[in-house]
Motif scaffolding. Structure first.
Motif, PDB file in Angstrom:
ATOM      1  N   TYR A 281       0.833  -1.198   0.000  1.00 61.77           N
ATOM      2  CA  TYR A 281       0.000   0.000   0.000  1.00 61.77           C
ATOM      3  C   TYR A 281       0.869   1.251   0.000  1.00 61.77           C
ATOM      4  O   TYR A 281       2.006   1.238   0.468  1.00 61.77           O
ATOM      5  CB  TYR A 281      -0.909   0.033   1.221  1.00 61.77           C
ATOM      6  N   LEU A 282       0.288   2.329  -0.513  1.00 59.32           N
ATOM      7  CA  LEU A 282       0.928   3.634  -0.408  1.00 59.32           C
ATOM      8  C   LEU A 282      -0.155   4.656  -0.137  1.00 59.32           C
ATOM      9  O   LEU A 282      -1.073   4.829  -0.940  1.00 59.32           O
ATOM     10  CB  LEU A 282       1.674   4.008  -1.686  1.00 59.32           C
ATOM     11  N   GLU A 283      -0.056   5.295   0.993  1.00 56.65           N
ATOM     12  CA  GLU A 283      -0.980   6.366   1.332  1.00 56.65           C
ATOM     13  C   GLU A 283      -0.282   7.695   1.060  1.00 56.65           C
ATOM     14  O   GLU A 283       0.842   7.917   1.505  1.00 56.65           O
ATOM     15  CB  GLU A 283      -1.426   6.280   2.783  1.00 56.65           C
ATOM     16  N   ILE A 284      -0.966   8.547   0.326  1.00 54.46           N
ATOM     17  CA  ILE A 284      -0.418   9.858  -0.011  1.00 54.46           C
ATOM     18  C   ILE A 284      -1.377  10.926   0.504  1.00 54.46           C
ATOM     19  O   ILE A 284      -2.555  10.933   0.141  1.00 54.46           O
ATOM     20  CB  ILE A 284      -0.240  10.051  -1.532  1.00 54.46           C
ATOM     21  N   ASN A 285      -0.875  11.792   1.342  1.00 54.65           N
ATOM     22  CA  ASN A 285      -1.675  12.873   1.908  1.00 54.65           C
ATOM     23  C   ASN A 285      -1.220  14.224   1.366  1.00 54.65           C
ATOM     24  O   ASN A 285      -0.114  14.357   0.846  1.00 54.65           O
ATOM     25  CB  ASN A 285      -1.557  12.858   3.439  1.00 54.65           C
ATOM     26  N   SER A 286      -2.093  15.205   1.513  1.00 54.92           N
ATOM     27  CA  SER A 286      -1.776  16.572   1.075  1.00 54.92           C
ATOM     28  C   SER A 286      -1.203  16.580  -0.337  1.00 54.92           C
ATOM     29  O   SER A 286      -0.134  17.151  -0.586  1.00 54.92           O
ATOM     30  CB  SER A 286      -0.782  17.210   2.061  1.00 54.92           C
TER      31      SER A 286
END
Length: 121
Positions: free
Chosen positions: A79-84
């Motif tokens: 998984y890769l979570e990308i914020n902002s």
């Protein structure tokens, strides 16, 4: 024999978040390191983050803070979570894995076909 399939990309506005997934399937004996890379138009592919089978992670310096990589070994999924999200995050995001199949004692590098992330301002 082995496939890596990314999902979760899309078009989002700046400031939003996305969670990318990469599922490995096929005749897998074991998976070593897994990682995310990205390639923006006209640029070279670059490392975003990678993680070992033991859970150690490392990030490219420019990716620290807004990107979080994780994996579920039971599901062979990364998984890769990308914020902002920022417009400069626009790229095709590729999954990579070092996989040993049931037919070989050696690990081989596998790549997914990528998932497009487009961030508008």
């Amino acid at each position: 024999q082995v496939q890596l399939v990314e999902s979760g990309g899309g078009s989002v506005q700046a400031g939003g978040s996305l969670r990318l997934s990469c599922a490995a399937s096929g005749s897998i004996f074991s998976i070593g390191a897994m990682g995310w890379y990205r390639q923006a138009p006209g640029k070279q592919r670059e490392l975003v983050a990678r993680t070992t089978s033991g859970g150690s992670t490392n990030y490219a310096d420019s990716m620290k803070g807004r990107f979080t990589v994780s994996r579920d070994n039971a599901k062979n999924t990364l998984y890769l979570e990308i914020n902002s999200l920022k417009p400069e995050d626009t790229a095709v995001y590729y999954c990579h894995a070092e996989i040993r199949t049931r037919y070989s004692p050696l690990s081989t590098d596998y790549w997914g076909r990528g998932t497009q992330v487009t961030v508008s301002s």
